[in-house]
Design a protein around this motif. Structure first.
Motif, PDB file in Angstrom:
ATOM      1  N   ILE A 172       0.866  -0.917   0.079  1.00  0.00           N
ATOM      2  CA  ILE A 172       0.131  -0.071  -0.060  1.00  0.00           C
ATOM      3  C   ILE A 172       0.876   1.321  -0.005  1.00  0.00           C
ATOM      4  O   ILE A 172       1.682   1.335   0.702  1.00  0.00           O
ATOM      5  N   SER A 173       0.253   2.309  -0.606  1.00  0.00           N
ATOM      6  CA  SER A 173       1.015   3.435  -0.828  1.00  0.00           C
ATOM      7  C   SER A 173       1.309   4.186   0.556  1.00  0.00           C
ATOM      8  O   SER A 173       0.420   3.933   1.411  1.00  0.00           O
ATOM      9  N   ILE A 174       2.357   4.965   0.598  1.00  0.00           N
ATOM     10  CA  ILE A 174       2.616   5.578   1.986  1.00  0.00           C
ATOM     11  C   ILE A 174       1.628   6.614   2.247  1.00  0.00           C
ATOM     12  O   ILE A 174       1.353   6.749   3.295  1.00  0.00           O
ATOM     13  N   ASP A 175       1.069   7.419   1.217  1.00  0.00           N
ATOM     14  CA  ASP A 175      -0.118   8.449   1.588  1.00  0.00           C
ATOM     15  C   ASP A 175      -1.361   7.617   2.067  1.00  0.00           C
ATOM     16  O   ASP A 175      -1.978   8.175   2.877  1.00  0.00           O
ATOM     17  N   GLN A 176      -1.740   6.541   1.372  1.00  0.00           N
ATOM     18  CA  GLN A 176      -2.603   5.765   1.922  1.00  0.00           C
ATOM     19  C   GLN A 176      -2.643   5.537   3.277  1.00  0.00           C
ATOM     20  O   GLN A 176      -3.645   5.565   3.990  1.00  0.00           O
ATOM     21  N   TYR A 250       6.916   0.464  12.791  1.00  0.00           N
ATOM     22  CA  TYR A 250       6.961   0.277  11.442  1.00  0.00           C
ATOM     23  C   TYR A 250       6.434   1.660  10.666  1.00  0.00           C
ATOM     24  O   TYR A 250       6.998   1.976   9.447  1.00  0.00           O
ATOM     25  N   ARG A 251       5.477   2.219  11.315  1.00  0.00           N
ATOM     26  CA  ARG A 251       5.141   3.258  10.622  1.00  0.00           C
ATOM     27  C   ARG A 251       6.412   4.705  10.809  1.00  0.00           C
ATOM     28  O   ARG A 251       6.541   5.303   9.613  1.00  0.00           O
ATOM     29  N   ALA A 252       6.973   4.673  11.568  1.00  0.00           N
ATOM     30  CA  ALA A 252       8.355   5.554  11.920  1.00  0.00           C
ATOM     31  C   ALA A 252       9.267   5.149  10.854  1.00  0.00           C
ATOM     32  O   ALA A 252       9.820   5.991  10.239  1.00  0.00           O
ATOM     33  N   GLU A 253       9.517   3.743  10.791  1.00  0.00           N
ATOM     34  CA  GLU A 253      10.449   3.428   9.711  1.00  0.00           C
ATOM     35  C   GLU A 253      10.274   3.797   8.405  1.00  0.00           C
ATOM     36  O   GLU A 253      11.012   4.031   7.363  1.00  0.00           O
ATOM     37  N   LYS A 254       8.758   3.795   8.035  1.00  0.00           N
ATOM     38  CA  LYS A 254       8.392   3.908   6.703  1.00  0.00           C
ATOM     39  C   LYS A 254       8.494   5.257   6.456  1.00  0.00           C
ATOM     40  O   LYS A 254       8.842   5.661   5.195  1.00  0.00           O
ATOM     41  N   ASN A 255       8.274   6.181   7.478  1.00  0.00           N
ATOM     42  CA  ASN A 255       8.276   7.725   7.024  1.00  0.00           C
ATOM     43  C   ASN A 255       9.864   8.042   6.843  1.00  0.00           C
ATOM     44  O   ASN A 255      10.170   8.994   5.971  1.00  0.00           O
ATOM     45  N   LYS A 256      10.574   7.205   7.734  1.00  0.00           N
ATOM     46  CA  LYS A 256      12.055   7.624   7.300  1.00  0.00           C
ATOM     47  C   LYS A 256      12.467   6.995   5.735  1.00  0.00           C
ATOM     48  O   LYS A 256      13.296   7.987   5.346  1.00  0.00           O
ATOM     49  N   TYR A 262      13.466   6.210  -0.777  1.00  0.00           N
ATOM     50  CA  TYR A 262      13.774   4.866  -1.274  1.00  0.00           C
ATOM     51  C   TYR A 262      12.806   4.423  -2.314  1.00  0.00           C
ATOM     52  O   TYR A 262      11.577   4.988  -2.225  1.00  0.00           O
ATOM     53  N   PRO A 263      13.189   3.579  -3.053  1.00  0.00           N
ATOM     54  CA  PRO A 263      11.964   3.167  -4.225  1.00  0.00           C
ATOM     55  C   PRO A 263      10.971   2.289  -3.653  1.00  0.00           C
ATOM     56  O   PRO A 263      11.310   1.668  -2.487  1.00  0.00           O
ATOM     57  N   LYS A 264       9.734   2.333  -3.949  1.00  0.00           N
ATOM     58  CA  LYS A 264       8.766   1.472  -3.222  1.00  0.00           C
ATOM     59  C   LYS A 264       8.754   0.087  -3.702  1.00  0.00           C
ATOM     60  O   LYS A 264       8.917  -0.322  -4.880  1.00  0.00           O
TER      61      LYS A 264
END
Length: 264
Positions: A172-176, A250-256, A262-264
């Motif tokens: 799922i996309s970061i924005d979503q 995991y949310r914090a790591e995804k924001n980093k 980084y490419p998705k």
């Protein structure tokens, strides 16, 4: 002569690409199968054996990182897999971790690796029903002003969402995911309890709608009912003392990862 040379080069290139793609599929398939083996061994309380398989998994993951044929594993994916691996290993090694918490970690790791490999029918989609059904109970508790029961149902929801969140970061996309996270943050705040009933219901409906859009991208036919059964019927696996911690991590790591592009 030049024509023959060109044909030979093209054939060699096709052969190389074919082998590279086969190697890529093979390594991902093996990593996915190893995560399932860890899950099954943890399910049977064979923790030492599960740790041995994890050790082999780590070696195969490092080999996949270094292989030029495995460019499909992005930096973001490798980072999240490593996080999941570390959580799984830590859970199995800690003697004070309960059996249900070990199994929960194994289920989370299993779904994460499945999400890396499967694009259309990931296992995390099998938890749509129990997750979405919690909203009916949450709305009922809001309407009846039952704060204690609301918190219990909310913890159940967050625990289930935490279970699939690492997998969601693969699909799922970061924005979503950020949209869902913002709704969760609002409901987590103390101010939510002081809102009117209609405003609370509106907030819950917004979260429900965004989560529905997350699950709508999943093909439902091939979800694994056995994994779902284990997750939901093992005592204590839904609600644990670690509720919400994993999701925030995991949310914090995804924001980093987002900040570092980084490419998705």
């Amino acid at each position: 002569m030049k024509r023959k040379l060109t044909i030979c080069l093209l054939l060699a290139l096709i052969f190389y690409i074919g082998n590279a793609k086969a190697e890529e599929r093979g390594s991902l398939e093996e990593l996915n199968e190893l995560s399932d083996t860890v899950f099954q061994m943890t399910r049977q309380s064979q923790y030492d054996e599960a740790l041995q398989v994890l050790g082999y998994f780590e070696k195969k993951l490092k080999a996949a990182e270094k292989s030029p044929a495995n460019q499909s594993l992005s930096g973001a994916q490798i980072r999240q897999i490593t996080l999941g691996f570390n959580d799984m290993e830590r859970s199995l090694k800690q003697t004070d971790t309960s059996d249900s918490e070990k199994l929960r970690a194994a289920a989370q790791f299993r779904m994460l690796m499945d999400a890396v490999k499967n694009q259309s029918d990931p296992l995390w989609g099998s938890l749509e029903k129990p997750i979405m059904e919690t909203f009916s109970a949450l709305k009922k508790e809001v309407q009846e002003n039952e704060k204690t029961n609301f918190h219990e149902k909310w913890n159940e929801f967050i625990s289930l969402y935490d279970l699939i969140y690492p997998s969601l970061t693969m699909d799922i996309s970061i924005d979503q995911l950020d949209d869902v996270g913002k709704h969760i943050d609002v409901i987590e705040q103390e101010a939510f309890q002081h809102m009117t009933v209609s405003t609370k219901l509106e907030r819950l409906s917004l979260l429900q709608k965004d989560l529905k859009s997350v699950f709508d991208r999943v093909e439902k036919d091939d979800a694994d009912p056995s994994l779902l059964w284990v997750i939901l019927t093992t005592g204590g696996i839904i609600i644990t003392a670690l509720t919400y911690v994993g999701y925030r991590k995991y949310r914090a790591e995804k924001n980093k990862l987002k900040k570092r592009d980084y490419p998705k």
